[in-house]
Design a protein around this motif. Structure first.
Motif, PDB file in Angstrom:
ATOM      1  N   LYS A   1      97.727 -31.318  12.006  1.00 11.46           N
ATOM      2  CA  LYS A   1      97.768 -32.579  11.252  1.00 11.46           C
ATOM      3  C   LYS A   1      96.698 -33.550  11.760  1.00 11.46           C
ATOM      4  O   LYS A   1      96.006 -34.181  10.963  1.00 11.46           O
ATOM      5  CB  LYS A   1      99.166 -33.202  11.365  1.00 11.46           C
ATOM      6  N   MET A   2      96.556 -33.646  13.076  1.00 10.25           N
ATOM      7  CA  MET A   2      95.547 -34.538  13.656  1.00 10.25           C
ATOM      8  C   MET A   2      94.133 -34.056  13.301  1.00 10.25           C
ATOM      9  O   MET A   2      93.261 -34.861  12.967  1.00 10.25           O
ATOM     10  CB  MET A   2      95.708 -34.622  15.178  1.00 10.25           C
ATOM     11  N   LEU A   3      93.907 -32.747  13.366  1.00 13.87           N
ATOM     12  CA  LEU A   3      92.591 -32.196  13.040  1.00 13.87           C
ATOM     13  C   LEU A   3      92.249 -32.392  11.566  1.00 13.87           C
ATOM     14  O   LEU A   3      91.109 -32.739  11.220  1.00 13.87           O
ATOM     15  CB  LEU A   3      92.521 -30.718  13.415  1.00 13.87           C
ATOM     16  N   LEU A   4      93.210 -32.193  10.693  1.00 15.58           N
ATOM     17  CA  LEU A   4      92.970 -32.396   9.261  1.00 15.58           C
ATOM     18  C   LEU A   4      92.663 -33.857   8.949  1.00 15.58           C
ATOM     19  O   LEU A   4      91.789 -34.160   8.132  1.00 15.58           O
ATOM     20  CB  LEU A   4      94.168 -31.904   8.445  1.00 15.58           C
ATOM     21  N   ALA A   5      93.357 -34.771   9.627  1.00 12.67           N
ATOM     22  CA  ALA A   5      93.098 -36.199   9.432  1.00 12.67           C
ATOM     23  C   ALA A   5      91.695 -36.552   9.914  1.00 12.67           C
ATOM     24  O   ALA A   5      90.965 -37.295   9.243  1.00 12.67           O
ATOM     25  CB  ALA A   5      94.147 -37.027  10.164  1.00 12.67           C
ATOM     26  N   ARG A   6      91.309 -35.998  11.066  1.00  8.98           N
ATOM     27  CA  ARG A   6      89.968 -36.276  11.597  1.00  8.98           C
ATOM     28  C   ARG A   6      88.896 -35.691  10.689  1.00  8.98           C
ATOM     29  O   ARG A   6      87.862 -36.304  10.460  1.00  8.98           O
ATOM     30  CB  ARG A   6      89.833 -35.732  13.025  1.00  8.98           C
ATOM     31  N   ARG A   7      89.155 -34.485  10.154  1.00  5.74           N
ATOM     32  CA  ARG A   7      88.192 -33.869   9.244  1.00  5.74           C
ATOM     33  C   ARG A   7      87.999 -34.743   8.007  1.00  5.74           C
ATOM     34  O   ARG A   7      86.868 -34.959   7.551  1.00  5.74           O
ATOM     35  CB  ARG A   7      88.650 -32.470   8.845  1.00  5.74           C
ATOM     36  N   ALA A   8      89.078 -35.284   7.465  1.00  4.38           N
ATOM     37  CA  ALA A   8      88.982 -36.163   6.301  1.00  4.38           C
ATOM     38  C   ALA A   8      88.172 -37.415   6.625  1.00  4.38           C
ATOM     39  O   ALA A   8      87.347 -37.859   5.819  1.00  4.38           O
ATOM     40  CB  ALA A   8      90.379 -36.530   5.810  1.00  4.38           C
ATOM     41  N   GLU A   9      88.403 -37.988   7.805  1.00  8.51           N
ATOM     42  CA  GLU A   9      87.639 -39.169   8.235  1.00  8.51           C
ATOM     43  C   GLU A   9      86.161 -38.849   8.330  1.00  8.51           C
ATOM     44  O   GLU A   9      85.308 -39.620   7.879  1.00  8.51           O
ATOM     45  CB  GLU A   9      88.125 -39.654   9.602  1.00  8.51           C
TER      46      GLU A   9
ATOM     47  N   GLU B   1      78.328 -36.555  13.575  1.00  9.30           N
ATOM     48  CA  GLU B   1      79.508 -36.293  12.753  1.00  9.30           C
ATOM     49  C   GLU B   1      79.532 -34.845  12.269  1.00  9.30           C
ATOM     50  O   GLU B   1      80.580 -34.213  12.231  1.00  9.30           O
ATOM     51  CB  GLU B   1      79.553 -37.256  11.569  1.00  9.30           C
ATOM     52  N   ARG B   2      78.367 -34.288  11.924  1.00  8.86           N
ATOM     53  CA  ARG B   2      78.319 -32.891  11.484  1.00  8.86           C
ATOM     54  C   ARG B   2      78.728 -31.941  12.607  1.00  8.86           C
ATOM     55  O   ARG B   2      79.473 -30.985  12.380  1.00  8.86           O
ATOM     56  CB  ARG B   2      76.918 -32.532  10.978  1.00  8.86           C
ATOM     57  N   ARG B   3      78.249 -32.225  13.825  1.00  3.99           N
ATOM     58  CA  ARG B   3      78.627 -31.379  14.968  1.00  3.99           C
ATOM     59  C   ARG B   3      80.133 -31.473  15.231  1.00  3.99           C
ATOM     60  O   ARG B   3      80.789 -30.465  15.489  1.00  3.99           O
ATOM     61  CB  ARG B   3      77.836 -31.783  16.213  1.00  3.99           C
ATOM     62  N   GLU B   4      80.671 -32.685  15.157  1.00  7.87           N
ATOM     63  CA  GLU B   4      82.113 -32.844  15.376  1.00  7.87           C
ATOM     64  C   GLU B   4      82.899 -32.143  14.271  1.00  7.87           C
ATOM     65  O   GLU B   4      83.922 -31.505  14.537  1.00  7.87           O
ATOM     66  CB  GLU B   4      82.498 -34.318  15.444  1.00  7.87           C
ATOM     67  N   LEU B   5      82.416 -32.214  13.039  1.00  4.93           N
ATOM     68  CA  LEU B   5      83.079 -31.543  11.930  1.00  4.93           C
ATOM     69  C   LEU B   5      83.103 -30.025  12.163  1.00  4.93           C
ATOM     70  O   LEU B   5      84.110 -29.368  11.898  1.00  4.93           O
ATOM     71  CB  LEU B   5      82.382 -31.870  10.611  1.00  4.93           C
ATOM     72  N   GLU B   6      82.018 -29.478  12.685  1.00  3.51           N
ATOM     73  CA  GLU B   6      81.989 -28.046  13.003  1.00  3.51           C
ATOM     74  C   GLU B   6      83.036 -27.704  14.061  1.00  3.51           C
ATOM     75  O   GLU B   6      83.715 -26.682  13.965  1.00  3.51           O
ATOM     76  CB  GLU B   6      80.600 -27.642  13.502  1.00  3.51           C
ATOM     77  N   GLU B   7      83.164 -28.557  15.071  1.00  2.56           N
ATOM     78  CA  GLU B   7      84.157 -28.329  16.125  1.00  2.56           C
ATOM     79  C   GLU B   7      85.583 -28.418  15.577  1.00  2.56           C
ATOM     80  O   GLU B   7      86.455 -27.627  15.945  1.00  2.56           O
ATOM     81  CB  GLU B   7      83.969 -29.332  17.266  1.00  2.56           C
ATOM     82  N   VAL B   8      85.834 -29.370  14.704  1.00  4.51           N
ATOM     83  CA  VAL B   8      87.160 -29.522  14.105  1.00  4.51           C
ATOM     84  C   VAL B   8      87.482 -28.291  13.253  1.00  4.51           C
ATOM     85  O   VAL B   8      88.592 -27.743  13.324  1.00  4.51           O
ATOM     86  CB  VAL B   8      87.243 -30.817  13.261  1.00  4.51           C
ATOM     87  N   THR B   9      86.510 -27.840  12.473  1.00  5.40           N
ATOM     88  CA  THR B   9      86.713 -26.659  11.638  1.00  5.40           C
ATOM     89  C   THR B   9      86.999 -25.428  12.493  1.00  5.40           C
ATOM     90  O   THR B   9      87.899 -24.641  12.189  1.00  5.40           O
ATOM     91  CB  THR B   9      85.481 -26.420  10.740  1.00  5.40           C
ATOM     92  N   LEU B  10      86.247 -25.272  13.576  1.00  2.00           N
ATOM     93  CA  LEU B  10      86.477 -24.152  14.491  1.00  2.00           C
ATOM     94  C   LEU B  10      87.873 -24.234  15.104  1.00  2.00           C
ATOM     95  O   LEU B  10      88.574 -23.217  15.216  1.00  2.00           O
ATOM     96  CB  LEU B  10      85.420 -24.131  15.593  1.00  2.00           C
ATOM     97  N   SER B  11      88.301 -25.416  15.469  1.00  2.00           N
ATOM     98  CA  SER B  11      89.644 -25.593  16.036  1.00  2.00           C
ATOM     99  C   SER B  11      90.726 -25.224  15.030  1.00  2.00           C
ATOM    100  O   SER B  11      91.721 -24.593  15.385  1.00  2.00           O
ATOM    101  CB  SER B  11      89.843 -27.036  16.510  1.00  2.00           C
ATOM    102  N   LEU B  12      90.531 -25.601  13.777  1.00  2.00           N
ATOM    103  CA  LEU B  12      91.499 -25.237  12.739  1.00  2.00           C
ATOM    104  C   LEU B  12      91.551 -23.712  12.552  1.00  2.00           C
ATOM    105  O   LEU B  12      92.626 -23.140  12.384  1.00  2.00           O
ATOM    106  CB  LEU B  12      91.152 -25.926  11.415  1.00  2.00           C
ATOM    107  N   GLU B  13      90.388 -23.070  12.607  1.00  2.00           N
ATOM    108  CA  GLU B  13      90.350 -21.609  12.496  1.00  2.00           C
ATOM    109  C   GLU B  13      91.088 -20.965  13.670  1.00  2.00           C
ATOM    110  O   GLU B  13      91.808 -19.982  13.495  1.00  2.00           O
ATOM    111  CB  GLU B  13      88.909 -21.117  12.447  1.00  2.00           C
ATOM    112  N   LYS B  14      90.908 -21.524  14.855  1.00  2.52           N
ATOM    113  CA  LYS B  14      91.589 -20.986  16.036  1.00  2.52           C
ATOM    114  C   LYS B  14      93.098 -21.175  15.928  1.00  2.52           C
ATOM    115  O   LYS B  14      93.864 -20.321  16.375  1.00  2.52           O
ATOM    116  CB  LYS B  14      91.056 -21.636  17.309  1.00  2.52           C
ATOM    117  N   LEU B  15      93.530 -22.272  15.340  1.00  4.04           N
ATOM    118  CA  LEU B  15      94.971 -22.458  15.115  1.00  4.04           C
ATOM    119  C   LEU B  15      95.501 -21.377  14.183  1.00  4.04           C
ATOM    120  O   LEU B  15      96.584 -20.841  14.405  1.00  4.04           O
ATOM    121  CB  LEU B  15      95.254 -23.842  14.529  1.00  4.04           C
ATOM    122  N   ASP B  16      94.730 -21.055  13.148  1.00  2.00           N
ATOM    123  CA  ASP B  16      95.154 -20.037  12.185  1.00  2.00           C
ATOM    124  C   ASP B  16      95.239 -18.649  12.826  1.00  2.00           C
ATOM    125  O   ASP B  16      96.089 -17.853  12.459  1.00  2.00           O
ATOM    126  CB  ASP B  16      94.204 -19.991  10.993  1.00  2.00           C
ATOM    127  N   THR B  17      94.340 -18.368  13.764  1.00  2.00           N
ATOM    128  CA  THR B  17      94.323 -17.040  14.405  1.00  2.00           C
ATOM    129  C   THR B  17      95.091 -17.033  15.724  1.00  2.00           C
ATOM    130  O   THR B  17      95.056 -16.043  16.446  1.00  2.00           O
ATOM    131  CB  THR B  17      92.873 -16.581  14.658  1.00  2.00           C
TER     132      THR B  17
END
Length: 92
Positions: A17-25, A67-83
């Motif tokens: 939830k926190m990662l999705l909120a940050r990604r939206a921001e 912001e693009r680098r942070e977005l990549e990190e957030v996306t990677l973190s979400l992928e790691k949560l899924d796996t």
């Protein structure tokens, strides 16, 4: 040696939830930055105005890169949560 404890479902959902909120921001901020860059480009500006615009544009581009680098990190973190690899050492 300490026993490894996996994240429980509640913790994973809280982090997601926190990662999705940050990604939206970040996505919203990046859209705003692109709009600000477009507004800075005034064809009627004199040399001094263009110099000020160039400095402001450099700052906006640098912020956008961060912001693009942070977005990549957030996306990677979400992928790691899924796996279910989030929080695990990548080198181990």
């Amino acid at each position: 040696m300490a026993k490894k404890v996996a994240l429980n479902k509640r913790d994973r959902e809280k982090i997601r939830k926190m990662l999705l909120a940050r990604r939206a921001e970040l996505l919203s901020d990046m859209d705003g930055t692109e709009h600000e860059i477009d507004e800075l480009q005034d064809p009627k500006a004199d040399d001094l105005d263009r110099a000020v615009e160039a400095g402001a544009m450099e700052l906006l581009v640098a912020l956008g890169d961060t912001e693009r680098r942070e977005l990549e990190e957030v996306t990677l973190s979400l992928e790691k949560l899924d796996t279910e690899t989030y929080g695990k050492c990548e080198a181990c």
